[in-house]
Design an enzyme around this catalytic site. Structure first.
Site, PDB file in Angstrom:
ATOM      1  N   LYS A   1      37.402 -24.565  18.293  1.00 19.63           N
ATOM      2  CA  LYS A   1      36.269 -25.285  17.681  1.00 19.63           C
ATOM      3  C   LYS A   1      36.757 -26.541  16.953  1.00 19.63           C
ATOM      4  O   LYS A   1      36.228 -27.631  17.155  1.00 19.63           O
ATOM      5  CB  LYS A   1      35.525 -24.388  16.668  1.00 19.63           C
ATOM      6  CG  LYS A   1      34.943 -23.120  17.251  1.00 19.63           C
ATOM      7  CD  LYS A   1      34.174 -22.331  16.209  1.00 19.63           C
ATOM      8  CE  LYS A   1      35.004 -21.760  15.082  1.00 19.63           C
ATOM      9  NZ  LYS A   1      36.014 -20.761  15.501  1.00 19.63           N
TER      10      LYS A   1
ATOM     11  N   ARG B   1      27.381 -18.698  10.293  1.00 16.06           N
ATOM     12  CA  ARG B   1      28.154 -17.583  10.823  1.00 16.06           C
ATOM     13  C   ARG B   1      27.462 -16.250  10.600  1.00 16.06           C
ATOM     14  O   ARG B   1      28.008 -15.209  10.952  1.00 16.06           O
ATOM     15  CB  ARG B   1      29.473 -17.532  10.076  1.00 16.06           C
ATOM     16  CG  ARG B   1      30.682 -17.851  10.900  1.00 16.06           C
ATOM     17  CD  ARG B   1      31.793 -17.991   9.883  1.00 16.06           C
ATOM     18  NE  ARG B   1      33.068 -17.789  10.415  1.00 16.06           N
ATOM     19  CZ  ARG B   1      33.931 -18.785  10.623  1.00 16.06           C
ATOM     20  NH1 ARG B   1      33.597 -20.029  10.415  1.00 16.06           N
ATOM     21  NH2 ARG B   1      35.116 -18.510  11.051  1.00 16.06           N
TER      22      ARG B   1
ATOM     23  N   ARG C   1      49.427 -21.679  16.139  1.00 19.34           N
ATOM     24  CA  ARG C   1      48.767 -22.835  15.514  1.00 19.34           C
ATOM     25  C   ARG C   1      49.584 -23.399  14.353  1.00 19.34           C
ATOM     26  O   ARG C   1      50.150 -22.680  13.556  1.00 19.34           O
ATOM     27  CB  ARG C   1      47.381 -22.454  14.989  1.00 19.34           C
ATOM     28  CG  ARG C   1      46.746 -23.608  14.204  1.00 19.34           C
ATOM     29  CD  ARG C   1      45.294 -23.431  13.926  1.00 19.34           C
ATOM     30  NE  ARG C   1      44.952 -22.092  13.535  1.00 19.34           N
ATOM     31  CZ  ARG C   1      43.722 -21.608  13.567  1.00 19.34           C
ATOM     32  NH1 ARG C   1      42.737 -22.354  14.007  1.00 19.34           N
ATOM     33  NH2 ARG C   1      43.470 -20.386  13.184  1.00 19.34           N
TER      34      ARG C   1
ATOM     35  N   ARG D   1      48.672 -21.486   9.235  1.00 18.27           N
ATOM     36  CA  ARG D   1      47.619 -21.032   8.328  1.00 18.27           C
ATOM     37  C   ARG D   1      47.899 -19.617   7.854  1.00 18.27           C
ATOM     38  O   ARG D   1      48.316 -18.771   8.648  1.00 18.27           O
ATOM     39  CB  ARG D   1      46.256 -21.111   9.045  1.00 18.27           C
ATOM     40  CG  ARG D   1      45.433 -22.282   8.546  1.00 18.27           C
ATOM     41  CD  ARG D   1      44.202 -22.517   9.347  1.00 18.27           C
ATOM     42  NE  ARG D   1      43.293 -21.376   9.434  1.00 18.27           N
ATOM     43  CZ  ARG D   1      42.147 -21.407  10.076  1.00 18.27           C
ATOM     44  NH1 ARG D   1      41.760 -22.520  10.676  1.00 18.27           N
ATOM     45  NH2 ARG D   1      41.367 -20.353  10.133  1.00 18.27           N
TER      46      ARG D   1
ATOM     47  N   ARG E   1      39.568 -10.965  11.414  1.00 18.67           N
ATOM     48  CA  ARG E   1      38.660 -12.103  11.661  1.00 18.67           C
ATOM     49  C   ARG E   1      37.896 -11.916  12.974  1.00 18.67           C
ATOM     50  O   ARG E   1      36.716 -12.242  13.070  1.00 18.67           O
ATOM     51  CB  ARG E   1      39.455 -13.404  11.678  1.00 18.67           C
ATOM     52  CG  ARG E   1      39.859 -13.841  10.276  1.00 18.67           C
ATOM     53  CD  ARG E   1      40.979 -14.842  10.321  1.00 18.67           C
ATOM     54  NE  ARG E   1      40.638 -16.052  11.028  1.00 18.67           N
ATOM     55  CZ  ARG E   1      41.544 -16.866  11.588  1.00 18.67           C
ATOM     56  NH1 ARG E   1      42.822 -16.595  11.499  1.00 18.67           N
ATOM     57  NH2 ARG E   1      41.154 -17.954  12.200  1.00 18.67           N
TER      58      ARG E   1
HETATM   59  P1  AP5 Z   1      41.469 -24.408  16.696  1.00 15.86           P
HETATM   60  O1  AP5 Z   1      40.838 -25.651  17.205  1.00 15.86           O
HETATM   61  O2  AP5 Z   1      42.153 -24.449  15.377  1.00 15.86           O
HETATM   62  O3  AP5 Z   1      40.451 -23.164  16.782  1.00 15.86           O
HETATM   63  P2  AP5 Z   1      39.183 -22.797  15.894  1.00 15.86           P
HETATM   64  O4  AP5 Z   1      38.142 -22.281  16.810  1.00 15.86           O
HETATM   65  O5  AP5 Z   1      38.827 -23.928  14.991  1.00 15.86           O
HETATM   66  O6  AP5 Z   1      39.793 -21.575  15.098  1.00 15.86           O
HETATM   67  P3  AP5 Z   1      39.709 -21.222  13.563  1.00 15.86           P
HETATM   68  O7  AP5 Z   1      40.786 -20.182  13.338  1.00 15.86           O
HETATM   69  O8  AP5 Z   1      39.740 -22.430  12.705  1.00 15.86           O
HETATM   70  O9  AP5 Z   1      38.337 -20.547  13.471  1.00 15.86           O
HETATM   71  P4  AP5 Z   1      37.839 -19.620  12.391  1.00 15.86           P
HETATM   72  O10 AP5 Z   1      36.432 -19.606  12.736  1.00 15.86           O
HETATM   73  O11 AP5 Z   1      38.522 -18.306  12.317  1.00 15.86           O
HETATM   74  O12 AP5 Z   1      38.319 -20.311  11.029  1.00 15.86           O
HETATM   75  P5  AP5 Z   1      37.554 -21.169   9.958  1.00 15.86           P
HETATM   76  O13 AP5 Z   1      38.496 -22.149   9.412  1.00 15.86           O
HETATM   77  O14 AP5 Z   1      36.252 -21.629  10.456  1.00 15.86           O
HETATM   78  O15 AP5 Z   1      42.528 -23.947  17.828  1.00 15.86           O
HETATM   79  C1  AP5 Z   1      43.341 -22.788  17.646  1.00 15.86           C
HETATM   80  C2  AP5 Z   1      44.753 -23.078  18.191  1.00 15.86           C
HETATM   81  O16 AP5 Z   1      44.667 -23.244  19.605  1.00 15.86           O
HETATM   82  C3  AP5 Z   1      45.407 -24.375  17.663  1.00 15.86           C
HETATM   83  O17 AP5 Z   1      46.786 -24.176  17.553  1.00 15.86           O
HETATM   84  C4  AP5 Z   1      45.101 -25.407  18.761  1.00 15.86           C
HETATM   85  O18 AP5 Z   1      46.095 -26.409  18.804  1.00 15.86           O
HETATM   86  C5  AP5 Z   1      45.125 -24.522  20.011  1.00 15.86           C
HETATM   87  N1  AP5 Z   1      44.210 -24.970  21.041  1.00 15.86           N
HETATM   88  C6  AP5 Z   1      42.923 -25.406  20.895  1.00 15.86           C
HETATM   89  N2  AP5 Z   1      42.390 -25.699  22.089  1.00 15.86           N
HETATM   90  C7  AP5 Z   1      43.340 -25.387  23.014  1.00 15.86           C
HETATM   91  C8  AP5 Z   1      43.385 -25.461  24.448  1.00 15.86           C
HETATM   92  N3  AP5 Z   1      42.326 -25.878  25.157  1.00 15.86           N
HETATM   93  N4  AP5 Z   1      44.513 -25.066  25.066  1.00 15.86           N
HETATM   94  C9  AP5 Z   1      45.590 -24.617  24.357  1.00 15.86           C
HETATM   95  N5  AP5 Z   1      45.615 -24.553  23.014  1.00 15.86           N
HETATM   96  C10 AP5 Z   1      44.500 -24.925  22.354  1.00 15.86           C
HETATM   97  O19 AP5 Z   1      37.261 -20.036   8.834  1.00 15.86           O
HETATM   98  C11 AP5 Z   1      38.318 -19.470   8.093  1.00 15.86           C
HETATM   99  C12 AP5 Z   1      37.765 -18.491   7.071  1.00 15.86           C
HETATM  100  O20 AP5 Z   1      36.904 -19.177   6.141  1.00 15.86           O
HETATM  101  C13 AP5 Z   1      36.908 -17.342   7.620  1.00 15.86           C
HETATM  102  O21 AP5 Z   1      37.698 -16.255   8.058  1.00 15.86           O
HETATM  103  C14 AP5 Z   1      36.036 -17.003   6.401  1.00 15.86           C
HETATM  104  O22 AP5 Z   1      36.751 -16.225   5.472  1.00 15.86           O
HETATM  105  C15 AP5 Z   1      35.782 -18.371   5.785  1.00 15.86           C
HETATM  106  N6  AP5 Z   1      34.568 -19.026   6.322  1.00 15.86           N
HETATM  107  C16 AP5 Z   1      34.499 -20.169   7.067  1.00 15.86           C
HETATM  108  N7  AP5 Z   1      33.231 -20.470   7.394  1.00 15.86           N
HETATM  109  C17 AP5 Z   1      32.461 -19.486   6.845  1.00 15.86           C
HETATM  110  C18 AP5 Z   1      31.064 -19.221   6.871  1.00 15.86           C
HETATM  111  N8  AP5 Z   1      30.201 -20.024   7.544  1.00 15.86           N
HETATM  112  N9  AP5 Z   1      30.621 -18.125   6.231  1.00 15.86           N
HETATM  113  C19 AP5 Z   1      31.466 -17.312   5.553  1.00 15.86           C
HETATM  114  N10 AP5 Z   1      32.804 -17.495   5.510  1.00 15.86           N
HETATM  115  C20 AP5 Z   1      33.303 -18.569   6.163  1.00 15.86           C
HETATM  116 MG    MG Z   2      38.823 -24.207  12.906  1.00 13.76          MG
END
Ligand code: AP5
Ligand code: MG
Length: 218
Positions: free
Chosen positions: A13, A88, A127, A160, A171
């Site tokens: 994402k 979410r 990552r 991270r 997660r």
């Molecule tokens: P990346 O682009 O970083 O993936 P992502 O989908 O953004 O993954 P996240 O881990 O950030 O999602 P998340 O939803 O768990 O975390 P968030 O920060 O939102 O890509 C992943 C890896 O793959 C990278 O190394 C990248 O280089 C690689 N990659 C990407 N595309 C690729 C491809 N095509 N081919 C190969 N490699 C590739 O949330 C974190 C925490 O915050 C949650 O657990 C929760 O505690 C809290 N939180 C956030 N939002 C909320 C909410 N709305 N409500 C409640 N709690 C929340």
């Molecule tokens: Mg992300």
């Protein structure tokens, strides 16, 4: 233009949202990035939410809605935004709908990035991100030009905290329990764009732009 990016953790994402937001000239608003900045800066909000991110649970809705609403009220969001990782839960989605309706606005599309579980685990395991500009890399798939350093600002890349195997498992479980039902919620509204998130970042990006064409400007 108002877009939402959904999908399991590690689906890509953040990687794709940055590119799409840049191309569309709208801010990329990531709830996870907002929370991590609060934690890094040791703000009162950061101290309150830290344990949720560490264990892979969701931050409670009232806190999350307030934090995201605060960011969306900023001047640069007036003409649109791309939300990454929010909503979410059903409660967050309904809060967003109410806020949009109050302003006479609506969503253009909700992208759901679909990726196989095995790929997700490999992506999160390798990552690395830049603590300064937020750019995302992968030790195997998306390498920086100089090992361990950001291409853009040269800062040392970091893993991270929540990418440890136990937290990743939690997660993913949280995602299936609380976020996956939103796919149907947006499908019913005719907003859902299912995008295959497999393949290289360039391949995913090309698919995304192609599929989003029909929704942009709605
Ligand atoms: P990346 O682009 O970083 O993936 P992502 O989908 O953004 O993954 P996240 O881990 O950030 O999602 P998340 O939803 O768990 O975390 P968030 O920060 O939102 O890509 C992943 C890896 O793959 C990278 O190394 C990248 O280089 C690689 N990659 C990407 N595309 C690729 C491809 N095509 N081919 C190969 N490699 C590739 O949330 C974190 C925490 O915050 C949650 O657990 C929760 O505690 C809290 N939180 C956030 N939002 C909320 C909410 N709305 N409500 C409640 N709690 C929340
Ligand atoms: Mg992300």
């Amino acid at each position: 233009m108002r877009l939402v990016f959904m999908g399991p953790p590690g689906a890509g994402k953040g990687t794709q949202a940055r590119a799409v937001a840049q191309r569309c000239g709208i801010p990329h608003v990531s709830s996870g990035d907002i929370f991590r900045a609060e934690i890094d800066n040791k703000t009162p909000l950061g101290l309150k939410i830290r344990s949720y991110l560490e264990t892979g649970e969701l931050v409670p809705d009232p806190i999350t809605v307030e934090a995201v609403a605060g960011r969306l009220a900023a001047a640069d969001c007036a003409a649109g935004w791309l939300l990454d990782g929010f909503p979410r839960t059903l409660g967050q989605a309904e809060a967003l709908d109410r806020a949009l309706a109050a302003g006479g606005d609506k969503l253009c599309a909700v992208v759901n990035l679909e990726v196989e579980p095995e790929i997700i685990v490999r992506r999160m395991g390798g990552r690395r991100s830049c603590p300064k500009c937020g750019r995302i890399y992968h030790v195997e798939f998306i390498r920086p030009r100089v090992q361990g350093a950001c291409d853009v600002c040269g800062a040392a890349l970091v893993a991270r905290q929540d990418d440890k195997p136990d937290t990743v498992r939690e997660r993913l479980a949280t995602y299936h329990r609380q976020t996956a039902p939103l796919v149907e919620y947006y499908e019913r509204q005719g907003l859902l764009v299912r995008v295959d998130g497999g393949g290289t970042p360039d391949e995913v990006r090309a698919r995304l732009f192609e599929q989003l064409k029909a929704f942009v400007g709605r």
